[in-house]
Enzyme design. Structure first.
Site, PDB file in Angstrom:
ATOM      1  N   HIS A  12       0.833  -1.218   0.000  1.00 45.30           N
ATOM      2  CA  HIS A  12       0.000   0.000   0.000  1.00 45.30           C
ATOM      3  C   HIS A  12       0.865   1.265   0.000  1.00 45.30           C
ATOM      4  O   HIS A  12       0.571   2.244   0.673  1.00 45.30           O
ATOM      5  CB  HIS A  12      -1.001  -0.005   1.156  1.00 45.30           C
ATOM      6  N   GLU A 240       4.581  -5.423   8.505  1.00 47.31           N
ATOM      7  CA  GLU A 240       3.232  -5.300   7.936  1.00 47.31           C
ATOM      8  C   GLU A 240       2.760  -6.602   7.294  1.00 47.31           C
ATOM      9  O   GLU A 240       1.556  -6.833   7.160  1.00 47.31           O
ATOM     10  CB  GLU A 240       3.202  -4.178   6.901  1.00 47.31           C
TER      11      GLU A 240
END
Length: 279
Positions: A12, A240
């Site tokens: 992202h 992440e």
């Protein structure tokens, strides 16, 4: 009943969103990064999911050191794009399937996951960039989005195994929802990158490739991977990737890999993307 049919993962990277918003996707630097999503755009247009459980992390926009939920599910009707310092991204408002969101919250809590329920929250690039990568620049997102925020910013983040187990609980919740819905689950963030300190700019392509391989071939290895390996091999922000294991746990033991994309460089991050179909 509702069913989870597929899982998607993607980085992202905020610079991807900026490239889209500023009309730079056709530039030589960005073309290879975006080309890897052409297949997915056609696939998802054909799949037409009714709802997406989108697993992401907030970047000190909705949460700060005063409030650090490990797992937070958005249950409001809608969520505005966040102002991260240069104004909100010009993207649609996120519209939620509130009945399904509340059902997942209830089911997971009764399944012994202490979910934080959020009814007011702006969503940052962690959520909006993946939507832009898959859907482009529509006037409205083509399906309902259920935000599920995970703390991977402040120690301690959840373990890979705990994330996997949450994915399993989400799958049970969706399967017990009486409405006939095609649901996807997305895991976002990663791959290897470090944004600060002596190792800033770290990218570990062999490690990333092994992670992508084992999402299908050996997910048990990923499930047991300790935090220190993420930090050592994938950088401080590589943690992440535990969010991808929520997606993978929700798909069950067997999956089929439909598409993969890996590209370096994309800003100072390794860009990873994979599409898995539940078997």
């Amino acid at each position: 009943m509702a069913r989870i049919t597929a899982g998607v993962t993607t980085s992202h990277i905020p610079a991807l969103g900026a490239a889209i918003d500023l009309g730079k996707t056709g530039e030589d630097y960005w073309k290879p990064a975006f080309a890897g999503y052409d297949w997915t755009k056609k696939w998802i247009a054909a799949e037409k999911p009714d709802a997406i459980v989108l697993v992401y992390n907030d970047h000190a926009t909705a949460f700060d050191m005063n409030l650090i939920p490990t797992f937070a599910i958005g249950c409001a009707e809608s969520f505005q794009p966040a102002d991260e310092g240069w104004g909100p991204r010009p993207v649609p408002v996120v519209e939620n399937n509130t009945d399904l969101a509340w059902h997942i919250a209830q089911s997971c809590i009764l399944d012994e996951f202490d979910m934080t329920i959020i009814n007011k929250m702006d969503v940052d690039h962690g959520l909006t960039v993946p939507l832009s990568m898959m859907f482009g620049q529509p006037e409205a997102w083509p399906c309902k989005i259920i935000p599920l925020a995970v703390n991977v910013v402040t120690y301690p983040p959840p373990s890979g195994n705990r994330c996997w187990m949450l994915g399993e609980a989400i799958a049970r919740a969706v399967e017990s929802f009486p409405e006939d819905l095609n649901v996807q689950i997305w895991g976002t963030g990663g791959m290897s990158h470090q944004l600060q300190g002596p190792r800033a700019g770290l990218i570990n392509q062999p490690w990333d490739t092994a992670f992508l391989d084992d999402l299908t071939a050996n997910p048990e290895r990923l499930r047991k991977m300790p935090h220190i390996e993420y930090l050592r091999e994938a950088g401080s922000e590589g943690i992440e990737l535990v969010m991808w294991l929520i997606m993978r746990g929700a798909l069950g033991p067997k999956v089929k890999e439909l598409h993969r994309h890996y590209h370096v460089p994309a800003s100072n991050t390794a860009l990873g993307h994979i599409v898995l179909e539940k078997c």
